[in-house]
Design a protein around this motif. Structure first.
Motif, PDB file in Angstrom:
ATOM      1  N   GLU A  23      -3.868 -26.346  67.819  1.00  0.00           N
ATOM      2  CA  GLU A  23      -2.531 -25.728  66.952  1.00  0.00           C
ATOM      3  C   GLU A  23      -1.496 -26.448  67.383  1.00  0.00           C
ATOM      4  O   GLU A  23      -1.215 -26.342  68.665  1.00  0.00           O
ATOM      5  CB  GLU A  23      -2.776 -24.263  67.081  1.00  0.00           C
ATOM      6  CG  GLU A  23      -3.895 -23.399  66.336  1.00  0.00           C
ATOM      7  CD  GLU A  23      -3.683 -22.005  65.875  1.00  0.00           C
ATOM      8  OE1 GLU A  23      -2.241 -21.503  66.327  1.00  0.00           O
ATOM      9  OE2 GLU A  23      -4.339 -21.233  65.436  1.00  0.00           O
ATOM     10  N   GLU A  26       1.942 -23.042  64.490  1.00  0.00           N
ATOM     11  CA  GLU A  26       0.944 -22.134  64.001  1.00  0.00           C
ATOM     12  C   GLU A  26       0.086 -23.011  62.916  1.00  0.00           C
ATOM     13  O   GLU A  26      -0.606 -22.591  62.132  1.00  0.00           O
ATOM     14  CB  GLU A  26       1.729 -20.983  63.203  1.00  0.00           C
ATOM     15  CG  GLU A  26       2.293 -20.215  64.024  1.00  0.00           C
ATOM     16  CD  GLU A  26       3.030 -18.925  63.507  1.00  0.00           C
ATOM     17  OE1 GLU A  26       2.526 -18.761  62.299  1.00  0.00           O
ATOM     18  OE2 GLU A  26       3.840 -18.193  64.069  1.00  0.00           O
ATOM     19  N   THR A  27       0.035 -24.249  63.067  1.00  0.00           N
ATOM     20  CA  THR A  27      -0.654 -25.427  62.061  1.00  0.00           C
ATOM     21  C   THR A  27      -2.061 -25.690  62.711  1.00  0.00           C
ATOM     22  O   THR A  27      -2.086 -26.342  63.857  1.00  0.00           O
ATOM     23  CB  THR A  27       0.213 -26.317  61.765  1.00  0.00           C
ATOM     24  OG1 THR A  27       1.225 -26.181  61.154  1.00  0.00           O
ATOM     25  CG2 THR A  27      -0.796 -27.369  60.991  1.00  0.00           C
ATOM     26  N   PRO A  28      -2.997 -25.240  62.238  1.00  0.00           N
ATOM     27  CA  PRO A  28      -4.300 -25.612  62.879  1.00  0.00           C
ATOM     28  C   PRO A  28      -4.608 -27.291  62.264  1.00  0.00           C
ATOM     29  O   PRO A  28      -4.625 -27.687  61.584  1.00  0.00           O
ATOM     30  CB  PRO A  28      -5.394 -24.822  61.981  1.00  0.00           C
ATOM     31  CG  PRO A  28      -4.735 -24.165  60.964  1.00  0.00           C
ATOM     32  CD  PRO A  28      -3.231 -24.294  61.170  1.00  0.00           C
ATOM     33  N   ASP A  43      -6.767 -29.023  60.007  1.00  0.00           N
ATOM     34  CA  ASP A  43      -8.347 -28.362  60.429  1.00  0.00           C
ATOM     35  C   ASP A  43      -8.970 -27.550  59.543  1.00  0.00           C
ATOM     36  O   ASP A  43     -10.116 -26.911  59.578  1.00  0.00           O
ATOM     37  CB  ASP A  43      -8.179 -27.809  61.771  1.00  0.00           C
ATOM     38  CG  ASP A  43      -9.461 -27.534  62.520  1.00  0.00           C
ATOM     39  OD1 ASP A  43     -10.620 -28.129  62.365  1.00  0.00           O
ATOM     40  OD2 ASP A  43      -9.572 -26.668  63.319  1.00  0.00           O
ATOM     41  N   ASN A  51     -12.984 -24.312  59.336  1.00  0.00           N
ATOM     42  CA  ASN A  51     -12.665 -25.437  60.300  1.00  0.00           C
ATOM     43  C   ASN A  51     -13.330 -26.707  60.315  1.00  0.00           C
ATOM     44  O   ASN A  51     -14.507 -26.682  60.468  1.00  0.00           O
ATOM     45  CB  ASN A  51     -12.574 -24.734  62.033  1.00  0.00           C
ATOM     46  CG  ASN A  51     -11.450 -23.856  61.971  1.00  0.00           C
ATOM     47  OD1 ASN A  51     -11.876 -22.638  61.927  1.00  0.00           O
ATOM     48  ND2 ASN A  51     -10.502 -23.918  62.140  1.00  0.00           N
TER      49      ASN A  51
END
Length: 108
Positions: A23, A26-28, A43, A51
């Protein structure tokens, strides 16, 4: 380290043909190594919101484990259904053993 880039993992943490989910804020992000190159893409699959980092990596692509859509790592474009929308790709820098990612999207 360039401004806008965040250290996300070590190069030695990445499998030769594989992905690591991280991360950035807060961005996967899926950090992926394939064919000697390192890529960073969203992701989250654009089709089923699972995911991508849990999928198979092969020949510059990553396959979503749920429904089998493959995405080009360089562009984020889907290359087969059911996904029809690309995923975001992000700029990557390698600094020694550190992998750095910028969330300023290259695509998406």
């Amino acid at each position: 380290m360039s401004s806008g880039f965040t250290k996300v993992c070590r190069l030695s943490d990445l499998p030769e043909e594989g992905a690591l989910g991280v991360e950035v804020g807060e961005t996967p992000v899926a950090v992926v190594r394939s064919q000697g190159e390192v890529y960073a893409i969203s992701d989250i699959c654009s089709h089923a919101e699972v995911n991508l980092s849990e999928g198979e990596v092969e020949d510059g692509t990553i396959e979503c484990w749920l429904h089998g859509s493959c995405f080009e790592l360089a562009s984020g474009k889907p290359i087969n259904p059911p996904a029809t929308r690309p995923v975001a790709t992000y700029a990557v820098q390698i600094d020694g053993d550190d992998v750095l990612v910028s969330l300023e999207t290259e695509n998406g």
